[in-house]
Design an enzyme around this catalytic site. Structure first.
Site, PDB file in Angstrom:
ATOM      1  N   SER A 119       0.861  -1.184   0.000  1.00 14.67           N
ATOM      2  CA  SER A 119       0.000   0.000   0.000  1.00 14.67           C
ATOM      3  C   SER A 119       0.892   1.226   0.000  1.00 14.67           C
ATOM      4  O   SER A 119       2.055   1.167   0.420  1.00 14.67           O
ATOM      5  CB  SER A 119      -0.893   0.006   1.254  1.00 14.67           C
ATOM      6  N   TYR A 148      -2.567  -0.663  10.572  1.00 12.88           N
ATOM      7  CA  TYR A 148      -2.558  -1.167   9.197  1.00 12.88           C
ATOM      8  C   TYR A 148      -1.327  -0.646   8.463  1.00 12.88           C
ATOM      9  O   TYR A 148      -0.655  -1.399   7.743  1.00 12.88           O
ATOM     10  CB  TYR A 148      -3.836  -0.724   8.491  1.00 12.88           C
TER      11      TYR A 148
END
Length: 247
Positions: A137, A150
């Site tokens: 990501s 996360y």
């Protein structure tokens, strides 16, 4: 250059979102067979039925090492591994509403990824090298406090991707790291930013793979943040640090 036509691929988290888009994009690119993996095989039924035997369902929880090892023993014809499965709890690092969120995210997004590459790297090596695609990501590169745990798990996934690239070079396995921004999936529904359709992300990733690239930022938000990080990483950190967890 990585050739997809005629190859056999495995996609984790294939029942929806980016994973499902990867399956469809691989078939469009000429893949001979795609193993579509999910924890609940019934969620793959429509995808399997739509593709005349070219999609094979696989029951797989990437956090279960025994299950992963058993899958690697069965899927011996693999040329391409796409590690897409992941979870996000949208928690900060301090006083999270769910105190187990960080551990769960690390178990899937890092240790689950590690399970997969450890089990399937020998399979790829035996078949000539092939390729591994890891879905990280843009938050691998800069933390967003609103999803701090996360971000940490995806930073670990980025470091793992760099590490295995070095270890697998000798066996000829190409490793591609993927760093998207917000994508229009169930997971991305809570993110109030412009989102890119999963099919656009999947196509950009496969194009990068075929071109032999090692990193891809497959959407406008990721591309903008990557350029900004290259220009002034601390300025980006200051900007994202203002995105705090919900009170």
């Amino acid at each position: 250059m990585i050739e997809l036509n005629g190859k056999t691929a495995l996609v984790t988290g294939a029942n929806r979102g980016i994973g499902k888009a990867f399956v469809e994009a691989l078939l469009a690119a000429g893949a001979a067979k795609v193993y579509a993996a999910a924890r609940k095989p019934e969620t793959l039924e429509a995808l399997v039925e739509a593709h005349d035997g070219r999609v094979v369902p696989v029951t797989l929880d990437i956090t279960d090492r025994e299950q992963v090892a058993a899958a690697a023993d069965r899927l011996t014809d693999l040329d391409l591994l796409i590690n897409n499965a992941g979870i996000a709890h949208f928690e900060g690092l301090l006083a999270p509403r769910n105190p187990d969120a960080a551990r769960a995210e690390m178990e899937t997004n890092y240790f689950g990824l590690l399970n997969m590459v450890q089990a399937f790297a020998p399979v790829l090596g035996a078949n000539g090298g092939g390729a591994i695609v890891n879905l990280a990501s843009i938050v691998s590169h800069v933390s967003f406090p609103a999803l701090g745990s996360y971000s940490a798990s995806k930073a670990a996934a980025h470091s793992l991707t760099q590490g295995i690239r070095g270890e697998l070079k000798a066996q000829g396995t190409h490793v591609l790291g993927v760093y998207p921004g917000p994508v229009d999936t169930d997971m991305g529904a809570a993110v109030e930013m412009e989102k890119t359709p999963p099919a656009v992300v999947a196509k950009a990733v496969l194009d990068a793979l075929e071109a032999g690239e090692e990193d891809v930022y497959p959407d406008p938000t990721a591309q903008h943040l990557h350029r900004s990080l290259m220009e002034d990483a601390k300025a980006v950190e200051r900007e994202t640090s203002a995105m705090l967890p919900a009170a």
